[in-house]
Design an enzyme around this catalytic site. Structure first.
Site, PDB file in Angstrom:
ATOM      1  N   ASN A 147       0.803  -1.330   0.121  1.00  0.00           N
ATOM      2  CA  ASN A 147       0.116   0.257  -0.482  1.00  0.00           C
ATOM      3  C   ASN A 147       0.024   1.227  -0.287  1.00  0.00           C
ATOM      4  O   ASN A 147       0.284   2.439  -1.024  1.00  0.00           O
ATOM      5  CB  ASN A 147      -0.923  -0.224   1.669  1.00  0.00           C
ATOM      6  CG  ASN A 147      -1.792  -0.973   1.323  1.00  0.00           C
ATOM      7  OD1 ASN A 147      -2.722  -1.698   0.254  1.00  0.00           O
ATOM      8  ND2 ASN A 147      -1.704  -2.668   2.290  1.00  0.00           N
TER       9      ASN A 147
ATOM     10  N   LYS B 243       1.902  -9.611  11.809  1.00  0.00           N
ATOM     11  CA  LYS B 243       2.574  -9.089  11.019  1.00  0.00           C
ATOM     12  C   LYS B 243       3.538  -8.545  11.151  1.00  0.00           C
ATOM     13  O   LYS B 243       4.446  -8.645   9.966  1.00  0.00           O
ATOM     14  CB  LYS B 243       1.112  -8.137  10.546  1.00  0.00           C
ATOM     15  CG  LYS B 243       1.919  -6.982   9.602  1.00  0.00           C
ATOM     16  CD  LYS B 243       1.322  -5.638   9.782  1.00  0.00           C
ATOM     17  CE  LYS B 243       1.779  -4.270   9.064  1.00  0.00           C
ATOM     18  NZ  LYS B 243       1.323  -3.242   9.302  1.00  0.00           N
TER      19      LYS B 243
ATOM     20  N   LYS C 202      10.749   0.220  16.069  1.00  0.00           N
ATOM     21  CA  LYS C 202       9.595  -0.358  16.240  1.00  0.00           C
ATOM     22  C   LYS C 202       9.218  -2.279  16.242  1.00  0.00           C
ATOM     23  O   LYS C 202       9.141  -2.430  17.180  1.00  0.00           O
ATOM     24  CB  LYS C 202       8.319  -0.224  15.152  1.00  0.00           C
ATOM     25  CG  LYS C 202       7.416  -0.912  15.701  1.00  0.00           C
ATOM     26  CD  LYS C 202       6.138   0.215  14.957  1.00  0.00           C
ATOM     27  CE  LYS C 202       4.547  -0.477  15.137  1.00  0.00           C
ATOM     28  NZ  LYS C 202       3.889   0.045  15.224  1.00  0.00           N
TER      29      LYS C 202
END
Lengths: 304, 304, 304, 304
Positions: C76, C252, C177
Site C-alpha cells: 500500500n 504482521k 519498532k
C-alpha cells in the site's frame, strides 16, 4: 506338537493393547504362558486360553524363568521390577527378563543393574509397529543387552515379530527406538509444512508429493505415510487421521527423547521443537488422532 | 550435424558456477549461444567456443528469441529483466524467456507479468543438482508457466538436464524447489540430531543408520547423504564436509521459503527453525561447508 | 486562534482505525487537513470537519507540502507513493513526507530514495500505542530520517503523540519498532510459558507473578500486561483477551522482523519461533484476540 | 553473645562455591555448625572456624536437628538423603531438613515423602543470586513446604539471605526458581536478538536499549543486564562476559524446566528452544561465559 510339549513356561506381564496380542502369539507358538496384569479382567481371556494367571509380578517370577514385560511407562516398569511384589522379590538365578516397554534408556540401565545383582539377565526390547503388527506377529524388536543372551531372547521374540535387531548393550534398544521416532516426528512435521506451503503457493498436492519423492526431500512420511488427504490411499490421512500412531503416543516418545537428550547434554533443536508441537496438538484436541494430523493442525485457517 | 545447423540462437545470461557448464551443454548440443555476464571475463571462454558475446541483456534479447537466465538472487533477476539495459528493453514478441535462478516465486510472478505485457513468454525453471550435475547435463528442472509452452522449454532444458518436470503456473517451479529444499534441510538436521543422540546413548553409528533406514525414520539424508563421518562413502561427510551443497546456499533457499511462508501466512515452525540453524552456522564459520556439516555443528563438544 | 489561521495545510493519507483519530488530532490543533483514503466513506467525516477531500495521493501532494501517510502494509505504501496517481506524481520540491505506517525498513529506504530524487524529504515514523493512544494523542513516534528535518516533523507529530524519538537515518524508525515488538512477542510468550508451567507445578499465579516481578524474569509482559486471567486488572487477560493489540497485528510485525532478519542475515531463533506461534494462533481462531491470549493457546488442555 | 551460646547446632552438607560462603554466614550469626562435604578438603576451613566436621550425612543428622543441604544436582541430593550413609539413616524425629540445591521439583517431593516417613520435616529452598550474594548474605530463598514450619526455616535462611519468600507446598520453591530462570533465559536471548537485529538495521545500541526500556520490550535483561558491550557498565557484557551466571548453569536450569514441563505435559516452545540454544553454546565453547554471551554467539559473523 511334541516340540511344544517340551517348551518351558514364559511369563508375560502387561496385557494391554499391545501386550494382549503379543502374549497370544506366544500361546499360538505353544508356549505355556504365566500371565499377570494390574487389571484382573485383562487376564480372563488368557485363563480361557489355558494360561496360568497369577496375583503379582513376583508370582510370575516364581513360576517362570523367562519373562516378558510390556508396560506403559517408566514408573510402571520400575514398580513391576522393583516394587513390593515385583519380579525381583522372587526372580530365579539365571532367569531371562525382557522388557518390551518404551521407557527412558537410563531406567532400563538401572533395572538391568538391579536384575544383575539377583543373578538374572535383563534385556530391553522395545517394539516398532502398532496393534496391527502385534496381532499379525510382525513387529520389529530393537534389543539391547549382553550379546551372548541375544539368541535366547530372539527365540521368544520371533514368535511375535518378523524383525529382531541386536542394537548393543542394555539401553540401546530404547535408544534406537527413541532416535527413530524423533527423526520420524521431525520429518512428518517437515513434510506437513512443505506440503502445506507448496499448496499455498499453487502446487497440486499429488504432483508435489511426486516431486519430493524423486528428490532429496524424500522421506518415509512423504512416500509411505503422506499426511495430506487425497495424496495416498490406505493411510490415516485418507481416513480423517483415525487409526495409526496416536499424537499422545508420539508426544510421549518425544518426551523420552527430550529427557535422554537433556541427560546426555545433546542439542536437539528440532527434536525439541517437534516435542512442543505435538504437546500443543494434545492441548488443542488432537490427542487421539494419528500423528500425521499435524498437517491439519498447521492448516485449518480456511475453516475460520 | 545438419540438424544443428538449422538451430536458431539461444541467449544465455549469467555464466557463473552453474551457468557456465549449463551454457556449454547448449553449445555441445549445437545451439548457437548469445552470451552475457556482468563480469566480462566470464564470457571469454564462450567467445573461444564460438559464442557471440554481447554488452547487455538487452543486446541478448535483440539477437535471440529464446533466452535462459541463471542468476544468484531476486534483485539480480529483476535488474536483468527490467533494468535500464534489461531484456525487456529489446525483447521480441513471442520470445521464450526461461529463468533458472532460484528466487522468490512472487518475484517470478511479477517478472512474468512484465514479460507478458511485452508479448513474450516467461517460465521459471530452477534446478536441483549442483555443479557436478550441471557439467554432466543431468540436472532436474522444475518448470512453472503456461502449459502450452512447456514443450518448447523442454527442448532446451533437456540439453542440460535429465529430468524436466512441469509443475503448474508461473512460480510453481520455484515453489517446488523451495518446498523440497526446506524439507531437505529439516530432515538433514533431524538426521544429524537423531544420529548424534543415538551415538551419545551408546549406539554404533553404522548400525543406527541401518536401523533408521529400514524404519519410519528413513529419509534421503539418512540413506543417501548421511551426515556422520564413517557411515557412508562418497558423500561430503566422508570428506570433511567439502564439496556438496554449501551451507550459505541452503541458508539462502531457507530464506526464500521463509519469505514465501510469511507472504502466504503459512506456519512453518520447523522450516523457520532450520533457517535459523543454518544462519547461526554461517555466523560460526560453516558457511562454505556442505550443509550436512550440521552434524559437526551440533557435536564438537568433545574438542573443547 | 490567530496562530491556527496561519498554519499551512497538512495532507493526510490513510484514514483507517489509526489514521482517523490521528488526523482528527491535527484538525484539533488547527491544521487545515487535505484528506485522502481509498475508501471514499472514510473521508466523509473529515469533510464535515472542514477538511478538503481529494481524489488521489497526487492531488494531496499538489495542495500540501507536508503529508502524513498511515497505511496497512508495504505494498500500500509503495502504491501511495510511487503508483500511477501517487504522491510522487505531483510532489513539490522541499515537501516533507512522513510515513507512519509499519512496513519493511528496506521499503522505507527505497521510498526515501525515490522521494529524494524529486527534491523532497521522506521520514519514517511508525507509532507505538493502539487506537486508544491515537485518540488520546499520546502515541509514541519512532522517527528515522535526516536529523535536520526532525524538528519540522516533530512539530506535526507532537499533535498526535506525547513521545517523539529520533532514531537515526531513514528506516531506523521502522527498525526500532520492529525490534521492540519482536522482543515484546518473545517475552509475552515466555511469560505465558513460565506462568503456565508454574501453575502446573502448584504455584499460585498471583504469587508467581509477584516473584517474577521482583526477580530477573521481570518484564513488561509480566509486570504491566500479565497474560494470566486473575493476576491483574484492566488488562486484556482480565477481559477474555478482548481489546489490546490483536494477534494478527503481532503476526504482521513479526513477519516484518523476519523479513528484515532474512535480508540482513541476522539469526533470530526465538523471534522466528514467536512468529510461527502467532501464525499458528491465527490459524486456530485467535486472530482477533489480544496477543496475550498465547497463554490460553498454550493452555486449554483442561477443556478437552 | 549469650544469645549465640544458646543456639543449637545446625548441620550443613555441601561446602562448594555456594555452600561455603552460606555456611560461613551461619557461623557469623553464632550458629555452631556441623559440617560435611564429599571432598574432605572443603571442610578444613570450617574446622579452623570451630565447626565440627563429620564423616557422612548420617553423622550430621545424628548431631543436628536442623540441616541445610546445598548440592549440585538431583542425584547428589538423592544420595545425601537416602544413600547408604544418608541423612535418613540417623535423622531424629522432628528434625528440619532444608534443601537449597536447585533440582527437579519432582525429586524434592519424593525426598519430602521419605523424610516425612521418618517423622521429620523437609523444605525446598533454592536460591537466586550467585557467589557474590552468597558472600554478602543477600541471597533470595524461594521456599516450599508446610507453612507452619516456614518461620523456623526463615530464622536460619535470613542469616544467609535478605529475601525469603514462601511459595507453597513442597516443590514450589524449585518451581518458582525454574520458572523465573526459564523466563530469564528467554528474555535474555530475545534481548540479544532484538539488539543484534537493530544494530544490523542501523540503530545505535545505546539508543535502541533506551527505546526498548521505555517501551513494551523492556525487561530485566534489557534494562539491568544488557548483553551488548558498551551499553551498560558493571555487567558481564562490559567485561568480556566474565563473572555473572555461567552458560552451563543456565543450561542446567533450563534442563530442569524441560524435565518438569515434560512430566506435567506443559507446552514450553520458547523455553525448550532456549534450552537448546544454551546447549549449543556449551558445545561451541561458551560454557564458562556469562549467559548474556548469547549476544556474542548470535553475532560474531564479523570475525570470519
Amino acid at each position: 506338537m511334541r516340540a511344544m510339549a517340551s517348551k518351558t513356561p514364559v511369563g508375560f506381564i502387561g496385557l494391554g493393547n499391545m501386550g494382549n496380542p503379543m502374549a497370544k502369539n506366544l500361546v499360538k507358538h505353544g508356549y505355556p504362558v504365566i500371565a499377570y496384569d494390574v487389571f484382573p479382567e485383562a487376564c480372563k481371556e488368557f485363563q480361557d486360553l489355558g494360561a496360568q494367571v497369577t496375583d503379582s509380578p513376583a508370582d510370575v517370577a516364581e513360576r517362570a524363568d523367562r519373562i516378558i514385560t510390556m508396560l506403559p511407562s517408566s514408573p510402571n516398569a520400575i514398580e513391576v521390577y522393583t516394587g513390593a511384589n515385583g519380579i525381583l522379590k522372587k526372580v530365579k538365578k539365571g532367569s531371562l527378563l525382557i522388557d518390551s516397554s518404551t521407557i527412558d534408556p537410563a531406567v532400563s540401565k538401572e533395572l538391568a543393574k538391579a536384575v544383575e545383582k539377583m543373578g538374572a539377565v535383563f534385556m530391553d526390547a522395545p517394539v516398532s509397529g502398532g496393534v496391527g503388527a502385534a496381532r499379525a506377529g510382525n513387529l520389529t524388536f530393537m534389543v539391547g543387552g549382553v550379546e551372548q543372551e541375544f539368541d535366547a531372547a530372539k527365540e521368544l521374540l520371533t514368535c511375535m515379530g518378523s524383525n529382531v535387531v541386536y542394537c548393543g548393550e542394555v539401553g540401546t534398544g530404547q535408544a534406537a527406538k527413541i532416535c527413530n521416532n524423533m527423526l520420524l516426528a521431525i520429518s512428518m512435521i517437515g513434510t506437513a509444512e512443505a506440503m502445506n506451503l507448496g499448496i499455498r503457493l499453487g502446487l497440486d498436492p499429488k504432483l508435489l508429493a511426486k516431486i519430493l519423492n524423486m528428490s532429496s526431500g524424500r522421506c518415509w512420511s512423504s512416500d509411505t505415510y503422506n499426511p495430506v488427504p487425497g495424496v495416498m490411499e490406505g493411510v490415516p490421512s485418507a481416513n480423517n487421521y483415525q487409526g495409526g500412531f496416536g499424537t499422545t503416543l508420539m508426544a510421549k516418545d518425544l518426551g523420552l527423547a527430550q529427557i535422554s537428550a537433556t541427560n546426555t547434554k545433546t542439542p536437539v533443536p528440532l527434536g525439541s521443537q517437534a516435542h512442543q508441537i505435538y504437546r500443543m496438538m494434545c492441548a488443542k484436541g488432537y490427542a487421539l488422532k494419528d500423528f500425521s494430523a499435524v498437517f491439519q493442525f498447521l492448516r485449518e485457517e480456511e475453516n475460520l
